[in-house]
Scaffold this active site. Structure first.
Site, PDB file in Angstrom:
ATOM      1  N   HIS A 266      33.128  25.117  27.258  1.00 43.75           N
ATOM      2  CA  HIS A 266      33.527  26.126  26.268  1.00 43.75           C
ATOM      3  C   HIS A 266      32.392  26.290  25.253  1.00 43.75           C
ATOM      4  O   HIS A 266      31.265  26.585  25.670  1.00 43.75           O
ATOM      5  CB  HIS A 266      34.861  25.691  25.634  1.00 43.75           C
ATOM      6  CG  HIS A 266      35.548  26.702  24.772  1.00 43.75           C
ATOM      7  ND1 HIS A 266      35.235  28.041  24.721  1.00 43.75           N
ATOM      8  CD2 HIS A 266      36.587  26.544  23.914  1.00 43.75           C
ATOM      9  CE1 HIS A 266      36.042  28.657  23.879  1.00 43.75           C
ATOM     10  NE2 HIS A 266      36.867  27.771  23.355  1.00 43.75           N
ATOM     11  N   HIS A 307      32.497  32.758  33.883  1.00 44.93           N
ATOM     12  CA  HIS A 307      33.492  32.957  32.826  1.00 44.93           C
ATOM     13  C   HIS A 307      34.854  33.131  33.484  1.00 44.93           C
ATOM     14  O   HIS A 307      34.960  33.724  34.557  1.00 44.93           O
ATOM     15  CB  HIS A 307      33.166  34.212  32.009  1.00 44.93           C
ATOM     16  CG  HIS A 307      33.855  34.247  30.685  1.00 44.93           C
ATOM     17  ND1 HIS A 307      35.153  34.678  30.535  1.00 44.93           N
ATOM     18  CD2 HIS A 307      33.423  33.884  29.450  1.00 44.93           C
ATOM     19  CE1 HIS A 307      35.493  34.588  29.254  1.00 44.93           C
ATOM     20  NE2 HIS A 307      34.473  34.105  28.576  1.00 44.93           N
ATOM     21  N   ASP A 365      26.969  32.243  25.856  1.00 43.39           N
ATOM     22  CA  ASP A 365      26.179  31.055  25.494  1.00 43.39           C
ATOM     23  C   ASP A 365      24.789  31.038  26.106  1.00 43.39           C
ATOM     24  O   ASP A 365      23.986  30.174  25.774  1.00 43.39           O
ATOM     25  CB  ASP A 365      26.942  29.800  25.943  1.00 43.39           C
ATOM     26  CG  ASP A 365      28.232  29.646  25.158  1.00 43.39           C
ATOM     27  OD1 ASP A 365      29.308  29.589  25.769  1.00 43.39           O
ATOM     28  OD2 ASP A 365      28.143  29.649  23.916  1.00 43.39           O
TER      29      ASP A 365
HETATM   30  C1  SDX Z   1      32.837  30.249  26.536  1.00 39.17           C
HETATM   31  O1  SDX Z   1      37.397  31.805  27.539  1.00 39.17           O
HETATM   32  C2  SDX Z   1      36.536  32.338  26.740  1.00 39.17           C
HETATM   33  O2  SDX Z   1      36.651  33.491  26.330  1.00 39.17           O
HETATM   34  C3  SDX Z   1      35.394  31.410  26.345  1.00 39.17           C
HETATM   35  C4  SDX Z   1      34.271  32.062  25.532  1.00 39.17           C
HETATM   36  C5  SDX Z   1      34.734  32.458  24.138  1.00 39.17           C
HETATM   37  O3  SDX Z   1      34.070  33.305  23.534  1.00 39.17           O
HETATM   38  O4  SDX Z   1      35.675  31.810  23.615  1.00 39.17           O
HETATM   39  O5  SDX Z   1      33.777  33.207  26.206  1.00 39.17           O
HETATM   40  C6  SDX Z   1      33.123  31.067  25.329  1.00 39.17           C
HETATM   41  O6  SDX Z   1      33.394  29.183  26.675  1.00 39.17           O
HETATM   42  C7  SDX Z   1      31.935  30.803  27.601  1.00 39.17           C
HETATM   43  C8  SDX Z   1      31.810  29.848  28.833  1.00 39.17           C
HETATM   44  C9  SDX Z   1      30.767  28.785  28.506  1.00 39.17           C
HETATM   45  N1  SDX Z   1      30.742  27.754  29.579  1.00 39.17           N
HETATM   46  C10 SDX Z   1      29.684  27.647  30.407  1.00 39.17           C
HETATM   47  O7  SDX Z   1      28.719  28.419  30.420  1.00 39.17           O
HETATM   48  C11 SDX Z   1      29.773  26.441  31.347  1.00 39.17           C
HETATM   49  C12 SDX Z   1      29.404  26.852  32.772  1.00 39.17           C
HETATM   50  N2  SDX Z   1      30.497  27.694  33.305  1.00 39.17           N
HETATM   51  C13 SDX Z   1      31.580  27.097  33.972  1.00 39.17           C
HETATM   52  O8  SDX Z   1      31.819  25.760  33.836  1.00 39.17           O
HETATM   53  C14 SDX Z   1      32.731  28.019  34.327  1.00 39.17           C
HETATM   54  O9  SDX Z   1      32.190  29.184  34.769  1.00 39.17           O
HETATM   55  C15 SDX Z   1      33.742  28.300  33.235  1.00 39.17           C
HETATM   56  C16 SDX Z   1      34.280  27.044  32.631  1.00 39.17           C
HETATM   57  C17 SDX Z   1      33.139  29.150  32.165  1.00 39.17           C
HETATM   58  C18 SDX Z   1      34.893  29.077  33.874  1.00 39.17           C
HETATM   59  O10 SDX Z   1      35.575  28.186  34.690  1.00 39.17           O
HETATM   60  P1  SDX Z   1      36.752  28.706  35.649  1.00 39.17           P
HETATM   61  O11 SDX Z   1      37.214  30.060  35.275  1.00 39.17           O
HETATM   62  O12 SDX Z   1      37.763  27.618  35.730  1.00 39.17           O
HETATM   63  O13 SDX Z   1      36.022  28.886  36.997  1.00 39.17           O
HETATM   64  P2  SDX Z   1      35.815  27.738  38.050  1.00 39.17           P
HETATM   65  O14 SDX Z   1      35.279  26.527  37.367  1.00 39.17           O
HETATM   66  O15 SDX Z   1      37.055  27.606  38.844  1.00 39.17           O
HETATM   67  O16 SDX Z   1      34.642  28.352  38.949  1.00 39.17           O
HETATM   68  C19 SDX Z   1      34.966  29.257  39.997  1.00 39.17           C
HETATM   69  C20 SDX Z   1      33.931  28.942  41.068  1.00 39.17           C
HETATM   70  C21 SDX Z   1      33.872  27.466  41.427  1.00 39.17           C
HETATM   71  O17 SDX Z   1      33.430  27.378  42.773  1.00 39.17           O
HETATM   72  P3  SDX Z   1      34.592  27.118  43.949  1.00 39.17           P
HETATM   73  O18 SDX Z   1      35.320  25.837  43.562  1.00 39.17           O
HETATM   74  O19 SDX Z   1      35.473  28.330  43.921  1.00 39.17           O
HETATM   75  O20 SDX Z   1      33.789  26.962  45.208  1.00 39.17           O
HETATM   76  O21 SDX Z   1      32.610  29.270  40.577  1.00 39.17           O
HETATM   77  C22 SDX Z   1      31.831  28.077  40.512  1.00 39.17           C
HETATM   78  C23 SDX Z   1      32.772  26.901  40.570  1.00 39.17           C
HETATM   79  O22 SDX Z   1      32.133  25.787  41.171  1.00 39.17           O
HETATM   80  N3  SDX Z   1      31.150  28.125  39.213  1.00 39.17           N
HETATM   81  C24 SDX Z   1      29.891  27.773  39.019  1.00 39.17           C
HETATM   82  C25 SDX Z   1      29.655  28.003  37.659  1.00 39.17           C
HETATM   83  N4  SDX Z   1      30.763  28.476  37.076  1.00 39.17           N
HETATM   84  C26 SDX Z   1      31.701  28.540  38.052  1.00 39.17           C
HETATM   85  N5  SDX Z   1      28.958  27.277  39.847  1.00 39.17           N
HETATM   86  C27 SDX Z   1      27.743  27.023  39.298  1.00 39.17           C
HETATM   87  N6  SDX Z   1      27.425  27.232  37.993  1.00 39.17           N
HETATM   88  C28 SDX Z   1      28.362  27.718  37.147  1.00 39.17           C
HETATM   89  N7  SDX Z   1      28.073  27.925  35.873  1.00 39.17           N
END
Ligand code: SDX
Length: 429
Positions: A266, A307, A365
Protein backbone atom coordinates in the site's frame (compact mmCIF):
# COMPACT_ATOMS: atom_id res chain seq x y z
CA UNK A 1 -31.23 3.01 -6.01
CA UNK A 2 -33.12 0.85 -8.52
CA UNK A 3 -35.95 -1.68 -8.66
CA UNK A 4 -33.71 -4.30 -10.29
CA UNK A 5 -33.32 -7.62 -8.48
CA UNK A 6 -30.92 -10.57 -8.47
CA UNK A 7 -32.36 -14.07 -8.00
CA UNK A 8 -30.11 -16.53 -6.20
CA UNK A 9 -30.94 -20.19 -6.63
CA UNK A 10 -29.17 -22.35 -4.03
CA UNK A 11 -28.99 -26.15 -4.25
CA UNK A 12 -31.09 -27.71 -1.52
CA UNK A 13 -33.23 -24.61 -1.06
CA UNK A 14 -36.69 -24.74 -2.59
CA UNK A 15 -37.28 -21.06 -2.92
CA UNK A 16 -34.86 -18.80 -4.81
CA UNK A 17 -33.61 -15.79 -2.88
CA UNK A 18 -34.41 -12.36 -4.29
CA UNK A 19 -31.71 -9.76 -3.64
CA UNK A 20 -32.17 -6.03 -4.34
CA UNK A 21 -29.79 -4.38 -6.83
CA UNK A 22 -28.82 -0.75 -6.35
CA UNK A 23 -27.36 1.58 -9.02
CA UNK A 24 -25.04 4.48 -8.25
CA UNK A 25 -24.33 7.64 -10.24
CA UNK A 26 -21.34 5.97 -11.92
CA UNK A 27 -19.79 2.52 -11.80
CA UNK A 28 -21.09 -1.02 -11.30
CA UNK A 29 -24.43 -1.83 -9.73
CA UNK A 30 -24.31 -3.55 -6.34
CA UNK A 31 -26.27 -6.56 -5.05
CA UNK A 32 -27.53 -6.11 -1.47
CA UNK A 33 -26.73 -9.44 0.20
CA UNK A 34 -27.69 -8.31 3.72
CA UNK A 35 -30.61 -10.73 3.89
CA UNK A 36 -28.41 -13.81 3.28
CA UNK A 37 -27.54 -14.22 6.99
CA UNK A 38 -31.24 -14.76 7.63
CA UNK A 39 -31.08 -17.59 5.09
CA UNK A 40 -28.11 -19.15 6.91
CA UNK A 41 -25.54 -18.02 4.31
CA UNK A 42 -22.67 -15.53 4.10
CA UNK A 43 -20.98 -14.12 1.00
CA UNK A 44 -17.27 -14.98 0.71
CA UNK A 45 -14.87 -12.40 -0.72
CA UNK A 46 -11.34 -12.43 0.86
CA UNK A 47 -9.57 -9.14 0.12
CA UNK A 48 -12.94 -7.55 -0.72
CA UNK A 49 -12.27 -7.85 -4.45
CA UNK A 50 -15.98 -7.70 -5.31
CA UNK A 51 -17.40 -6.04 -2.20
CA UNK A 52 -18.82 -2.54 -1.89
CA UNK A 53 -18.51 -1.89 1.84
CA UNK A 54 -20.42 1.39 1.87
CA UNK A 55 -22.10 4.11 -0.16
CA UNK A 56 -19.99 7.20 -0.75
CA UNK A 57 -20.05 10.44 -2.76
CA UNK A 58 -16.45 11.53 -2.30
CA UNK A 59 -14.30 9.80 -4.93
CA UNK A 60 -14.99 7.69 -8.00
CA UNK A 61 -12.44 5.46 -9.75
CA UNK A 62 -12.95 3.80 -13.13
CA UNK A 63 -10.11 1.28 -13.08
CA UNK A 64 -10.66 0.20 -16.68
CA UNK A 65 -10.50 3.73 -18.06
CA UNK A 66 -7.92 5.08 -15.61
CA UNK A 67 -10.32 7.74 -14.33
CA UNK A 68 -10.17 9.32 -10.84
CA UNK A 69 -12.79 11.91 -9.83
CA UNK A 70 -12.91 13.85 -6.56
CA UNK A 71 -16.52 15.02 -6.08
CA UNK A 72 -16.78 14.71 -9.89
CA UNK A 73 -13.64 16.70 -10.77
CA UNK A 74 -10.90 14.76 -12.69
CA UNK A 75 -7.62 14.43 -10.83
CA UNK A 76 -5.56 15.80 -13.73
CA UNK A 77 -7.62 19.04 -13.78
CA UNK A 78 -7.28 19.42 -10.01
CA UNK A 79 -3.53 18.72 -10.17
CA UNK A 80 -3.15 21.31 -12.93
CA UNK A 81 -5.49 24.06 -11.69
CA UNK A 82 -6.18 23.54 -7.99
CA UNK A 83 -4.02 23.24 -4.88
CA UNK A 84 -3.96 20.91 -1.90
CA UNK A 85 -6.01 22.93 0.60
CA UNK A 86 -8.63 23.77 -2.02
CA UNK A 87 -8.87 20.05 -2.80
CA UNK A 88 -9.20 19.39 0.95
CA UNK A 89 -12.19 21.77 1.02
CA UNK A 90 -13.68 19.98 -2.01
CA UNK A 91 -13.25 16.52 -0.47
CA UNK A 92 -14.68 17.62 2.90
CA UNK A 93 -17.60 19.78 1.77
CA UNK A 94 -18.37 18.48 -1.74
CA UNK A 95 -17.95 21.70 -3.70
CA UNK A 96 -15.08 23.95 -4.79
CA UNK A 97 -14.84 26.93 -2.40
CA UNK A 98 -15.61 30.51 -3.30
CA UNK A 99 -12.69 32.88 -2.85
CA UNK A 100 -13.99 33.92 0.58
CA UNK A 101 -14.59 30.28 1.63
CA UNK A 102 -11.09 29.34 0.51
CA UNK A 103 -9.49 32.21 2.44
CA UNK A 104 -11.44 31.27 5.59
CA UNK A 105 -10.52 27.58 5.22
CA UNK A 106 -6.82 28.37 4.79
CA UNK A 107 -6.93 30.75 7.76
CA UNK A 108 -8.56 28.09 9.95
CA UNK A 109 -5.97 25.49 8.96
CA UNK A 110 -3.24 28.00 9.81
CA UNK A 111 -4.78 28.44 13.28
CA UNK A 112 -4.19 24.76 14.04
CA UNK A 113 -0.68 24.09 12.70
CA UNK A 114 1.06 24.07 16.11
CA UNK A 115 0.99 21.00 18.34
CA UNK A 116 0.67 21.01 22.14
CA UNK A 117 4.12 21.80 23.52
CA UNK A 118 4.10 18.61 25.60
CA UNK A 119 3.87 16.46 22.47
CA UNK A 120 7.49 17.35 21.84
CA UNK A 121 8.44 15.16 24.81
CA UNK A 122 6.80 12.11 23.18
CA UNK A 123 9.57 12.06 20.59
CA UNK A 124 12.24 11.53 23.26
CA UNK A 125 10.69 8.12 23.94
CA UNK A 126 11.77 6.93 20.49
CA UNK A 127 15.22 5.85 19.35
CA UNK A 128 16.77 8.33 16.91
CA UNK A 129 16.78 5.62 14.24
CA UNK A 130 13.06 4.80 14.66
CA UNK A 131 11.23 4.65 11.34
CA UNK A 132 9.25 7.91 10.98
CA UNK A 133 6.08 5.90 10.28
CA UNK A 134 6.49 4.18 13.66
CA UNK A 135 6.73 7.62 15.26
CA UNK A 136 3.69 8.91 13.35
CA UNK A 137 1.58 5.92 14.42
CA UNK A 138 2.44 6.79 18.02
CA UNK A 139 2.19 10.56 18.11
CA UNK A 140 -0.97 10.84 15.99
CA UNK A 141 -2.73 8.32 18.22
CA UNK A 142 -1.49 10.33 21.21
CA UNK A 143 -3.33 13.43 19.96
CA UNK A 144 -6.44 11.81 21.50
CA UNK A 145 -4.81 12.45 24.88
CA UNK A 146 -4.55 16.19 24.23
CA UNK A 147 -7.73 17.20 22.48
CA UNK A 148 -10.51 16.13 24.86
CA UNK A 149 -12.49 19.17 23.65
CA UNK A 150 -13.03 17.66 20.21
CA UNK A 151 -13.74 13.99 20.83
CA UNK A 152 -17.56 14.11 21.01
CA UNK A 153 -18.06 12.66 17.55
CA UNK A 154 -21.84 13.08 17.68
CA UNK A 155 -21.27 16.87 17.64
CA UNK A 156 -20.66 18.41 14.20
CA UNK A 157 -18.53 21.14 15.81
CA UNK A 158 -16.21 18.52 17.33
CA UNK A 159 -15.98 16.66 14.04
CA UNK A 160 -15.02 19.88 12.26
CA UNK A 161 -12.40 20.89 14.85
CA UNK A 162 -10.85 17.42 14.80
CA UNK A 163 -10.71 17.53 10.98
CA UNK A 164 -8.94 20.91 10.99
CA UNK A 165 -6.55 19.80 13.73
CA UNK A 166 -5.55 16.67 11.84
CA UNK A 167 -5.13 18.33 8.43
CA UNK A 168 -3.14 21.18 10.00
CA UNK A 169 -0.98 19.18 12.39
CA UNK A 170 0.07 16.25 10.23
CA UNK A 171 2.78 18.26 8.40
CA UNK A 172 4.05 19.61 11.73
CA UNK A 173 4.27 16.12 13.26
CA UNK A 174 5.78 14.70 10.06
CA UNK A 175 8.51 17.33 10.02
CA UNK A 176 9.12 16.74 13.76
CA UNK A 177 9.58 13.01 13.04
CA UNK A 178 12.25 13.90 10.48
CA UNK A 179 14.00 16.52 12.62
CA UNK A 180 14.08 14.07 15.53
CA UNK A 181 15.73 11.41 13.35
CA UNK A 182 18.57 13.78 12.37
CA UNK A 183 19.01 15.34 15.81
CA UNK A 184 18.04 18.83 14.70
CA UNK A 185 15.71 21.16 16.65
CA UNK A 186 12.01 21.11 15.77
CA UNK A 187 10.90 24.07 13.68
CA UNK A 188 7.68 25.87 14.59
CA UNK A 189 5.18 26.39 11.76
CA UNK A 190 5.34 29.76 9.98
CA UNK A 191 1.76 30.68 9.16
CA UNK A 192 2.77 33.32 6.67
CA UNK A 193 3.70 30.43 4.36
CA UNK A 194 1.45 28.19 2.24
CA UNK A 195 0.74 24.64 3.39
CA UNK A 196 3.52 23.08 1.28
CA UNK A 197 5.97 25.93 1.92
CA UNK A 198 5.34 25.59 5.66
CA UNK A 199 6.04 21.87 5.49
CA UNK A 200 9.33 22.40 3.66
CA UNK A 201 10.20 25.17 6.14
CA UNK A 202 9.63 22.78 9.08
CA UNK A 203 11.50 19.99 7.31
CA UNK A 204 14.59 21.82 6.10
CA UNK A 205 14.67 25.12 7.98
CA UNK A 206 16.76 25.69 11.11
CA UNK A 207 16.68 28.32 13.87
CA UNK A 208 20.07 29.74 12.80
CA UNK A 209 19.03 31.22 9.47
CA UNK A 210 15.89 32.31 7.59
CA UNK A 211 14.19 29.64 5.46
CA UNK A 212 14.52 29.99 1.72
CA UNK A 213 11.77 27.93 0.11
CA UNK A 214 12.03 27.21 -3.60
CA UNK A 215 8.66 27.92 -5.27
CA UNK A 216 9.37 25.04 -7.65
CA UNK A 217 9.78 22.60 -4.79
CA UNK A 218 6.79 24.04 -2.94
CA UNK A 219 4.60 23.60 -6.02
CA UNK A 220 5.87 20.02 -6.48
CA UNK A 221 5.25 19.28 -2.78
CA UNK A 222 1.72 20.70 -2.95
CA UNK A 223 1.00 18.59 -6.03
CA UNK A 224 2.31 15.46 -4.27
CA UNK A 225 -0.06 16.10 -1.34
CA UNK A 226 -2.94 16.73 -3.76
CA UNK A 227 -2.32 13.54 -5.75
CA UNK A 228 -2.39 11.48 -2.55
CA UNK A 229 -5.44 13.18 -1.02
CA UNK A 230 -8.01 10.43 -1.48
CA UNK A 231 -8.60 7.19 -3.31
CA UNK A 232 -12.02 5.69 -2.49
CA UNK A 233 -12.13 2.61 -0.24
CA UNK A 234 -8.42 1.65 -0.27
CA UNK A 235 -6.99 -0.43 2.57
CA UNK A 236 -6.10 2.46 4.87
CA UNK A 237 -9.35 4.36 4.26
CA UNK A 238 -11.34 1.18 4.89
CA UNK A 239 -9.33 0.78 8.11
CA UNK A 240 -10.29 4.30 9.18
CA UNK A 241 -13.95 3.60 8.39
CA UNK A 242 -13.90 0.31 10.31
CA UNK A 243 -12.22 1.91 13.33
CA UNK A 244 -14.65 4.82 13.16
CA UNK A 245 -17.65 2.49 12.96
CA UNK A 246 -17.03 1.47 16.59
CA UNK A 247 -17.24 5.14 17.63
CA UNK A 248 -13.48 5.49 18.19
CA UNK A 249 -12.27 9.10 18.20
CA UNK A 250 -10.94 10.56 14.93
CA UNK A 251 -7.31 10.78 16.12
CA UNK A 252 -7.28 7.05 16.96
CA UNK A 253 -8.94 6.27 13.61
CA UNK A 254 -6.34 8.24 11.65
CA UNK A 255 -3.55 6.49 13.60
CA UNK A 256 -5.11 3.18 12.48
CA UNK A 257 -5.09 4.45 8.89
CA UNK A 258 -1.41 5.38 9.18
CA UNK A 259 -0.62 1.85 10.39
CA UNK A 260 -2.48 0.27 7.47
CA UNK A 261 -0.85 2.62 4.95
CA UNK A 262 2.65 1.59 6.09
CA UNK A 263 2.60 -1.81 4.37
CA UNK A 264 4.72 -2.16 1.18
CA UNK A 265 1.64 -3.33 -0.76
CA UNK A 266 0.00 0.00 0.00
CA UNK A 267 1.55 3.33 0.94
CA UNK A 268 4.89 1.75 1.81
CA UNK A 269 5.38 1.05 -1.90
CA UNK A 270 6.86 4.48 -2.64
CA UNK A 271 9.76 3.80 -0.30
CA UNK A 272 10.06 0.29 -1.76
CA UNK A 273 10.14 1.66 -5.33
CA UNK A 274 13.17 3.86 -4.59
CA UNK A 275 14.95 0.94 -2.90
CA UNK A 276 14.12 -1.26 -5.91
CA UNK A 277 15.41 1.33 -8.40
CA UNK A 278 18.59 1.73 -6.35
CA UNK A 279 18.98 -2.09 -6.20
CA UNK A 280 18.56 -2.33 -9.98
CA UNK A 281 21.21 0.36 -10.20
CA UNK A 282 21.59 0.35 -13.99
CA UNK A 283 19.29 -0.08 -16.99
CA UNK A 284 21.38 -3.10 -18.00
CA UNK A 285 19.97 -5.01 -15.00
CA UNK A 286 16.28 -4.27 -15.67
CA UNK A 287 15.61 -7.51 -17.56
CA UNK A 288 16.93 -9.49 -14.58
CA UNK A 289 14.44 -7.83 -12.24
CA UNK A 290 11.54 -8.07 -14.67
CA UNK A 291 12.26 -11.81 -14.94
CA UNK A 292 12.22 -12.08 -11.14
CA UNK A 293 8.89 -10.20 -10.97
CA UNK A 294 7.40 -12.77 -13.35
CA UNK A 295 8.85 -15.79 -11.53
CA UNK A 296 6.11 -17.41 -9.41
CA UNK A 297 8.80 -18.88 -7.14
CA UNK A 298 10.36 -15.48 -6.49
CA UNK A 299 8.50 -13.28 -3.96
CA UNK A 300 9.96 -10.17 -5.67
CA UNK A 301 7.37 -7.86 -7.15
CA UNK A 302 7.88 -4.80 -9.32
CA UNK A 303 7.10 -2.18 -6.70
CA UNK A 304 4.99 0.71 -7.98
CA UNK A 305 3.31 -1.58 -10.50
CA UNK A 306 -0.15 -3.09 -10.39
CA UNK A 307 -3.30 -2.05 -8.64
CA UNK A 308 -6.42 -3.70 -7.30
CA UNK A 309 -8.64 -1.28 -9.19
CA UNK A 310 -6.64 0.27 -12.03
CA UNK A 311 -6.29 -2.12 -14.95
CA UNK A 312 -5.08 0.81 -17.00
CA UNK A 313 -2.77 3.70 -16.21
CA UNK A 314 -3.21 5.19 -12.74
CA UNK A 315 -4.00 8.80 -13.76
CA UNK A 316 -1.96 10.00 -10.78
CA UNK A 317 1.10 8.19 -12.14
CA UNK A 318 0.74 10.08 -15.42
CA UNK A 319 0.64 13.44 -13.63
CA UNK A 320 3.48 12.36 -11.36
CA UNK A 321 5.63 11.34 -14.35
CA UNK A 322 5.15 14.76 -15.98
CA UNK A 323 5.86 16.47 -12.67
CA UNK A 324 9.05 14.44 -12.25
CA UNK A 325 10.33 15.68 -15.60
CA UNK A 326 9.39 19.30 -14.73
CA UNK A 327 10.88 19.27 -11.21
CA UNK A 328 14.15 17.66 -12.28
CA UNK A 329 14.46 20.03 -15.25
CA UNK A 330 13.70 23.07 -13.09
CA UNK A 331 16.25 21.88 -10.55
CA UNK A 332 18.78 21.39 -13.31
CA UNK A 333 19.06 17.69 -12.52
CA UNK A 334 19.93 16.30 -15.93
CA UNK A 335 19.71 12.59 -16.65
CA UNK A 336 18.72 11.49 -13.15
CA UNK A 337 19.87 7.83 -13.18
CA UNK A 338 16.91 6.59 -11.14
CA UNK A 339 14.42 8.39 -13.40
CA UNK A 340 16.17 6.86 -16.42
CA UNK A 341 15.85 3.40 -14.86
CA UNK A 342 12.20 4.05 -13.95
CA UNK A 343 11.29 5.19 -17.45
CA UNK A 344 13.11 2.27 -19.08
CA UNK A 345 11.55 -0.18 -16.62
CA UNK A 346 8.09 1.20 -17.40
CA UNK A 347 8.75 0.90 -21.13
CA UNK A 348 9.95 -2.71 -20.86
CA UNK A 349 7.17 -3.78 -18.50
CA UNK A 350 4.41 -2.21 -20.60
CA UNK A 351 5.57 -4.23 -23.60
CA UNK A 352 6.00 -7.48 -21.70
CA UNK A 353 3.35 -10.15 -22.20
CA UNK A 354 3.14 -10.91 -18.44
CA UNK A 355 2.38 -7.32 -17.46
CA UNK A 356 0.04 -6.83 -20.39
CA UNK A 357 -1.91 -10.00 -19.61
CA UNK A 358 -2.16 -9.15 -15.91
CA UNK A 359 -2.91 -5.48 -16.69
CA UNK A 360 -0.07 -4.21 -14.50
CA UNK A 361 0.59 -0.50 -14.99
CA UNK A 362 2.61 2.02 -12.97
CA UNK A 363 0.63 3.26 -9.96
CA UNK A 364 0.83 6.42 -7.89
CA UNK A 365 3.92 5.17 -6.06
CA UNK A 366 6.07 4.52 -9.12
CA UNK A 367 7.21 8.06 -9.86
CA UNK A 368 6.44 9.85 -6.60
CA UNK A 369 9.72 8.78 -5.02
CA UNK A 370 11.72 10.36 -7.86
CA UNK A 371 10.12 13.74 -7.11
CA UNK A 372 10.41 13.37 -3.34
CA UNK A 373 14.10 12.50 -3.67
CA UNK A 374 14.62 15.57 -5.92
CA UNK A 375 12.89 17.74 -3.28
CA UNK A 376 15.36 16.36 -0.73
CA UNK A 377 12.95 14.17 1.23
CA UNK A 378 14.74 11.11 2.64
CA UNK A 379 13.35 7.73 1.49
CA UNK A 380 12.26 6.81 5.02
CA UNK A 381 9.89 9.81 4.95
CA UNK A 382 8.15 8.87 1.68
CA UNK A 383 5.23 7.02 3.27
CA UNK A 384 4.90 9.74 5.88
CA UNK A 385 4.38 12.20 3.02
CA UNK A 386 1.71 9.88 1.64
CA UNK A 387 0.02 9.86 5.08
CA UNK A 388 0.09 13.66 5.27
CA UNK A 389 -1.62 13.97 1.88
CA UNK A 390 -4.11 11.17 2.58
CA UNK A 391 -5.24 12.51 5.96
CA UNK A 392 -7.94 14.64 4.34
CA UNK A 393 -9.29 11.60 2.48
CA UNK A 394 -9.37 9.55 5.66
CA UNK A 395 -11.14 12.36 7.50
CA UNK A 396 -13.62 12.97 4.66
CA UNK A 397 -14.64 9.30 4.64
CA UNK A 398 -14.76 9.14 8.43
CA UNK A 399 -16.92 12.29 8.50
CA UNK A 400 -19.21 11.02 5.70
CA UNK A 401 -19.82 7.82 7.68
CA UNK A 402 -20.21 9.39 11.14
CA UNK A 403 -22.49 12.17 9.85
CA UNK A 404 -24.86 9.63 8.33
CA UNK A 405 -26.46 6.44 9.60
CA UNK A 406 -23.92 3.67 10.12
CA UNK A 407 -23.48 0.40 11.98
CA UNK A 408 -20.36 -1.12 13.49
CA UNK A 409 -18.44 -3.03 10.82
CA UNK A 410 -18.38 -6.70 11.73
CA UNK A 411 -17.48 -9.10 8.85
CA UNK A 412 -18.16 -12.84 9.23
CA UNK A 413 -16.02 -15.82 8.06
CA UNK A 414 -15.92 -19.26 6.50
CA UNK A 415 -14.94 -21.41 9.51
CA UNK A 416 -12.79 -24.44 8.64
CA UNK A 417 -11.44 -25.17 12.12
CA UNK A 418 -12.20 -28.07 14.50
CA UNK A 419 -15.66 -29.32 15.30
CA UNK A 420 -16.52 -28.90 19.02
CA UNK A 421 -14.38 -31.20 21.20
CA UNK A 422 -13.84 -31.73 24.96
CA UNK A 423 -10.88 -30.46 26.97
CA UNK A 424 -8.13 -33.06 27.62
CA UNK A 425 -6.44 -32.76 31.04
CA UNK A 426 -2.65 -32.29 30.95
CA UNK A 427 -1.88 -35.76 32.40
CA UNK A 428 -3.86 -37.37 29.58
CA UNK A 429 -2.14 -35.66 26.60
C1 SDX B 1 -1.44 1.99 -3.39
O1 SDX B 1 -6.17 0.61 -3.23
C2 SDX B 1 -5.69 1.78 -3.51
O2 SDX B 1 -6.37 2.64 -4.06
C3 SDX B 1 -4.24 1.98 -3.08
C4 SDX B 1 -3.60 3.29 -3.54
C5 SDX B 1 -4.21 4.50 -2.85
O3 SDX B 1 -4.06 5.60 -3.38
O4 SDX B 1 -4.71 4.34 -1.70
O5 SDX B 1 -3.73 3.44 -4.94
C6 SDX B 1 -2.11 3.30 -3.17
O6 SDX B 1 -1.40 1.20 -2.48
C7 SDX B 1 -0.93 1.65 -4.75
C8 SDX B 1 -0.33 0.20 -4.82
C9 SDX B 1 1.10 0.26 -4.29
N1 SDX B 1 1.64 -1.12 -4.17
C10 SDX B 1 2.62 -1.55 -4.99
O7 SDX B 1 3.08 -0.91 -5.94
C11 SDX B 1 3.15 -2.94 -4.63
C12 SDX B 1 3.28 -3.81 -5.88
N2 SDX B 1 1.92 -4.15 -6.34
C13 SDX B 1 1.29 -5.30 -5.86
O8 SDX B 1 1.74 -5.91 -4.72
C14 SDX B 1 -0.17 -5.48 -6.26
O9 SDX B 1 -0.27 -5.12 -7.56
C15 SDX B 1 -1.20 -4.73 -5.43
C16 SDX B 1 -1.05 -5.01 -3.97
C17 SDX B 1 -1.10 -3.26 -5.67
C18 SDX B 1 -2.57 -5.21 -5.88
O10 SDX B 1 -2.72 -6.52 -5.43
P1 SDX B 1 -3.99 -7.39 -5.88
O11 SDX B 1 -5.06 -6.56 -6.45
O12 SDX B 1 -4.32 -8.28 -4.73
O13 SDX B 1 -3.43 -8.20 -7.06
P2 SDX B 1 -2.67 -9.57 -6.92
O14 SDX B 1 -1.61 -9.45 -5.88
O15 SDX B 1 -3.67 -10.65 -6.78
O16 SDX B 1 -1.94 -9.67 -8.35
C19 SDX B 1 -2.66 -10.19 -9.46
C20 SDX B 1 -1.60 -10.92 -10.26
C21 SDX B 1 -0.81 -11.92 -9.43
O17 SDX B 1 -0.37 -12.95 -10.31
P3 SDX B 1 -1.24 -14.38 -10.32
O18 SDX B 1 -1.24 -14.89 -8.89
O19 SDX B 1 -2.61 -14.02 -10.82
O20 SDX B 1 -0.45 -15.26 -11.25
O21 SDX B 1 -0.62 -9.98 -10.75
C22 SDX B 1 0.65 -10.28 -10.17
C23 SDX B 1 0.41 -11.18 -8.98
O22 SDX B 1 1.53 -12.03 -8.78
N3 SDX B 1 1.20 -8.99 -9.74
C24 SDX B 1 2.47 -8.64 -9.89
C25 SDX B 1 2.54 -7.34 -9.38
N4 SDX B 1 1.34 -6.95 -8.94
C26 SDX B 1 0.51 -7.99 -9.16
N5 SDX B 1 3.53 -9.29 -10.38
C27 SDX B 1 4.71 -8.61 -10.38
N6 SDX B 1 4.87 -7.35 -9.91
C28 SDX B 1 3.80 -6.68 -9.40
N7 SDX B 1 3.94 -5.45 -8.95
Amino acid sequence: MSDKKATLKIDGMDAAIELPIYSGTLGPDVVDVGSLTGKGMFTYDPGFVSTAACESQITYIDGGQGVLLHRGYPIDQLAEQSDYLETCFLLLYGELPTRAEKEEFVRTVHNHTMVHEQIRTFFNGFRRDAHPMAIMCGVVGALSAFYHDSLEISEERDRQVAAFRLIAKMPTLAAMSYKFSIGQPFMYPDNTLSYAENFLHMMFGNPCEPSTISPVLAKAMDRIFLLHADHEQNASTSTVRLAGSSGANPFACIAAGIAALWGPSHGGANEAVLKMLEEIGDVSRIDEFVARAKDKDDPFRLMGFGHRVYKNFDPRAKVMKEAADDVLAELGIENDPLLAIAKRLEEIALHDEYFIEKKLYPNVDFYSGIILKAIGIPTSMFTVIFAVGRTVGWIAHWHEMISGSYRIGRPRQLYTGHQQRDYVPLDKR
